[in-house]
Design a protein around this motif. Structure first.
Motif, PDB file in Angstrom:
ATOM      1  N   PHE A 121      -8.648 -37.673  43.802  1.00 27.60           N
ATOM      2  CA  PHE A 121      -7.214 -37.614  43.492  1.00 27.60           C
ATOM      3  C   PHE A 121      -6.381 -38.051  44.706  1.00 27.60           C
ATOM      4  O   PHE A 121      -5.353 -38.712  44.550  1.00 27.60           O
ATOM      5  N   ASP A 122      -6.834 -37.681  45.897  1.00 31.69           N
ATOM      6  CA  ASP A 122      -6.117 -38.096  47.103  1.00 31.69           C
ATOM      7  C   ASP A 122      -6.147 -39.617  47.247  1.00 31.69           C
ATOM      8  O   ASP A 122      -5.127 -40.244  47.576  1.00 31.69           O
ATOM      9  N   ILE A 123      -7.286 -40.219  47.014  1.00 34.90           N
ATOM     10  CA  ILE A 123      -7.397 -41.681  47.082  1.00 34.90           C
ATOM     11  C   ILE A 123      -6.508 -42.331  46.029  1.00 34.90           C
ATOM     12  O   ILE A 123      -5.822 -43.331  46.301  1.00 34.90           O
ATOM     13  N   ALA A 124      -6.493 -41.767  44.822  1.00 30.97           N
ATOM     14  CA  ALA A 124      -5.629 -42.306  43.762  1.00 30.97           C
ATOM     15  C   ALA A 124      -4.161 -42.215  44.166  1.00 30.97           C
ATOM     16  O   ALA A 124      -3.377 -43.148  43.903  1.00 30.97           O
ATOM     17  N   ASP A 125      -3.774 -41.105  44.798  1.00 31.00           N
ATOM     18  CA  ASP A 125      -2.384 -40.963  45.259  1.00 31.00           C
ATOM     19  C   ASP A 125      -2.055 -42.030  46.301  1.00 31.00           C
ATOM     20  O   ASP A 125      -0.936 -42.578  46.314  1.00 31.00           O
ATOM     21  N   ARG A 126      -2.986 -42.330  47.178  1.00 29.06           N
ATOM     22  CA  ARG A 126      -2.763 -43.365  48.184  1.00 29.06           C
ATOM     23  C   ARG A 126      -2.603 -44.737  47.526  1.00 29.06           C
ATOM     24  O   ARG A 126      -1.783 -45.560  47.964  1.00 29.06           O
ATOM     25  N   MET A 127      -3.363 -44.971  46.483  1.00 33.15           N
ATOM     26  CA  MET A 127      -3.231 -46.228  45.751  1.00 33.15           C
ATOM     27  C   MET A 127      -1.881 -46.299  45.038  1.00 33.15           C
ATOM     28  O   MET A 127      -1.229 -47.344  45.009  1.00 33.15           O
ATOM     29  N   ASP A 135      -8.586 -49.745  51.441  1.00 34.39           N
ATOM     30  CA  ASP A 135      -7.812 -49.019  52.454  1.00 34.39           C
ATOM     31  C   ASP A 135      -7.629 -47.565  52.060  1.00 34.39           C
ATOM     32  O   ASP A 135      -7.721 -46.662  52.909  1.00 34.39           O
ATOM     33  N   ALA A 136      -7.374 -47.324  50.780  1.00 35.22           N
ATOM     34  CA  ALA A 136      -7.178 -45.953  50.310  1.00 35.22           C
ATOM     35  C   ALA A 136      -8.452 -45.134  50.489  1.00 35.22           C
ATOM     36  O   ALA A 136      -8.392 -43.953  50.874  1.00 35.22           O
ATOM     37  N   VAL A 137      -9.593 -45.765  50.239  1.00 39.91           N
ATOM     38  CA  VAL A 137     -10.867 -45.067  50.408  1.00 39.91           C
ATOM     39  C   VAL A 137     -11.108 -44.746  51.881  1.00 39.91           C
ATOM     40  O   VAL A 137     -11.467 -43.613  52.229  1.00 39.91           O
ATOM     41  N   ARG A 138     -10.920 -45.724  52.763  1.00 41.57           N
ATOM     42  CA  ARG A 138     -11.141 -45.476  54.196  1.00 41.57           C
ATOM     43  C   ARG A 138     -10.198 -44.399  54.722  1.00 41.57           C
ATOM     44  O   ARG A 138     -10.620 -43.479  55.433  1.00 41.57           O
ATOM     45  N   ASP A 139      -8.920 -44.493  54.366  1.00 45.65           N
ATOM     46  CA  ASP A 139      -7.958 -43.503  54.837  1.00 45.65           C
ATOM     47  C   ASP A 139      -8.249 -42.135  54.225  1.00 45.65           C
ATOM     48  O   ASP A 139      -8.097 -41.101  54.896  1.00 45.65           O
ATOM     49  N   GLY A 185     -11.236 -45.752  33.673  1.00 46.56           N
ATOM     50  CA  GLY A 185     -12.222 -46.315  34.590  1.00 46.56           C
ATOM     51  C   GLY A 185     -11.762 -46.302  36.038  1.00 46.56           C
ATOM     52  O   GLY A 185     -12.500 -46.694  36.943  1.00 46.56           O
ATOM     53  N   ARG A 186     -10.554 -45.828  36.277  1.00 47.42           N
ATOM     54  CA  ARG A 186     -10.005 -45.833  37.640  1.00 47.42           C
ATOM     55  C   ARG A 186     -10.827 -44.977  38.595  1.00 47.42           C
ATOM     56  O   ARG A 186     -11.107 -45.381  39.732  1.00 47.42           O
ATOM     57  N   TYR A 187     -11.223 -43.807  38.151  1.00 46.40           N
ATOM     58  CA  TYR A 187     -11.946 -42.914  39.045  1.00 46.40           C
ATOM     59  C   TYR A 187     -13.405 -43.326  39.186  1.00 46.40           C
ATOM     60  O   TYR A 187     -14.041 -42.997  40.198  1.00 46.40           O
ATOM     61  N   ALA A 188     -13.925 -44.056  38.230  1.00 46.78           N
ATOM     62  CA  ALA A 188     -15.244 -44.661  38.408  1.00 46.78           C
ATOM     63  C   ALA A 188     -15.185 -45.695  39.524  1.00 46.78           C
ATOM     64  O   ALA A 188     -16.078 -45.766  40.385  1.00 46.78           O
ATOM     65  N   ASP A 189     -14.114 -46.494  39.540  1.00 51.35           N
ATOM     66  CA  ASP A 189     -13.922 -47.460  40.629  1.00 51.35           C
ATOM     67  C   ASP A 189     -13.827 -46.747  41.963  1.00 51.35           C
ATOM     68  O   ASP A 189     -14.435 -47.173  42.961  1.00 51.35           O
TER      69      ASP A 189
END
Length: 274
Positions: A121-127, A135-139, A185-189
Motif C-alpha cells: 500500500f505504501d508503494i501504491a501511495d508513492r505511485m 522508484d516507488a519500490v526502491r523508496d 493487477g496493480r498489486y501483482a505488479d
C-alpha cells in the motif's frame, strides 16, 4: 433539560453493531436472513460478508478462497502448529489447543502478511503521488528497512529457496483474475517488482516471494485493509491447527515437549557457576 435514557435503552445501546440483527426467531447477518444464506453462499463468501458488509462476486470469492486455501498449514516445524500439538498432549480441549496456536501468531510468525500489505500500500501511495513503479519500490523498501530492519516481510523462506511453491500458483491466479477484470493487477505488479528489486539487491540471486507476499497481493487486490491480512491468515491457519490438534489427540502421548526426552537443552555455564 437533557432527557436521560431509560435503563432498557441504556442496555440496548451499550453495544452497537451492523453485523447481526438478532431477536427471538430472527437472525440476519448484514441484512441477510440466515435461512437465505444457508445453502446459498460459500464459507469464503460468508467471511467476506461478515467482515466487509457486502457480498462478493463469484469471481472475487473464488480468488479470495485461493488465499485461504494456500495458508492452511506448514507443518509442526511452524511454532504455532508445534504448540498446538504440545497443548493437545497436555489434556486440553480442541478449543484450547486452537487458542494456544492462534495466540502465537504474532509479528514474527503470522504477521508478515499484514506487514507486506502495508509495504504494498505504501508503494501504491508513492505511485499515486507520481513516482514510477521502480522508484516507488526502491523508496518503499528504503523506508521499510529504516523502520523495520533488513528483513522484508513476504519475501524469502527458510525452507523454500528460491521458490515457495504456493506463490507462483497464487500469482498466476491473480493474473487470470486481472485478465477477467475481477481485480486490477496493480498489486501483482508491485509484488513482482519488489521481488525483482530484492533479487537485484542480492547481486542477482533470486529470492522467493513466500506465502505471505502472495496472499498480501490477493488481499490488497481485493481491497482488504492491511490489518485484516493477519486476521484472515489466522482463519486460514486455524484449519491446520485444528487438523494437527485432532491428529495428536488420536495419536496420544502425554506432556510432549519441544524435543524428545532423551535430548536436553544446552546448558551455558556462567563464569560465576564455575
Amino acid at each position: 433539560m437533557t432527557t436521560q435514557p431509560s435503563d432498557a435503552e441504556a442496555v440496548r445501546h451499550w453495544w452497537r453493531t451492523s453485523i447481526i440483527d438478532m431477536e427471538p426467531g430472527r437472525i440476519a447477518f448484514r441484512g441477510h436472513p440466515i435461512e437465505k444464506l444457508i445453502g446459498n453462499v460459500s464459507f469464503p463468501q460468508m467471511i467476506w460478508l461478515m467482515v466487509r458488509g457486502d457480498m462478493p462476486t463469484t469471481d472475487q470469492a473464488a480468488l479470495f478462497e485461493t488465499a485461504l486455501v494456500a495458508g492452511v498449514d506448514h507443518g509442526p516445524q511452524a511454532p504455532s502448529i508445534a504448540a498446538a500439538r504440545m497443548a493437545a498432549t497436555c489434556g486440553l480441549g480442541l478449543n484450547n489447543v486452537m487458542a494456544t496456536a492462534v495466540n502465537m501468531l504474532g509479528d514474527v510468525h503470522g504477521g508478515a502478511g499484514e506487514q507486506c500489505a502495508e509495504l504494498y500500500f505504501d508503494i501504491a501511495d508513492r505511485m499515486d503521488a507520481g513516482a514510477g513503479l521502480e522508484d516507488a519500490v526502491r523508496d518503499g523498501l528504503d523506508a521499510w528497512r529504516a523502520e523495520h530492519g533488513k528483513i522484508v516481510s513476504g519475501f524469502g523462506h527458510r525452507f523454500h529457496k528460491p521458490v515457495d511453491p504456493r506463490a507462483p500458483r497464487l500469482m498466476a491466479l491473480v493474473r487470470q483474475a486481472a485478465a477477467k477484470g475481477t481485480v486490477s493487477g496493480r498489486y501483482a505488479d508491485i509484488g513482482e517488482a519488489v521481488q525483482a528489486e530484492l533479487g537485484h539487491q542480492r547481486g542477482g540471486r533470486p529470492i522467493a516471494m513466500n506465502i505471505d507476499g502472495a496472499t498480501a497481493v490477493i488481499f490488497c487486490e481485493l481491497g482488504f485493509p492491511a490489518p485484516l491480512s493477519r486476521g484472515l491468515f489466522c482463519l486460514s491457519r486455524s484449519v491446520g491447527v485444528l487438523s494437527h490438534g485432532w491428529e495428536q489427540m488420536q495419536q496420544g502421548g502425554r506432556n510432549k515437549g519441544p524435543m524428545p526426552p532423551q535430548y536436553f537443552p544446552l546448558y551455558e555455564a556462567k563464569d560465576d557457576d564455575r
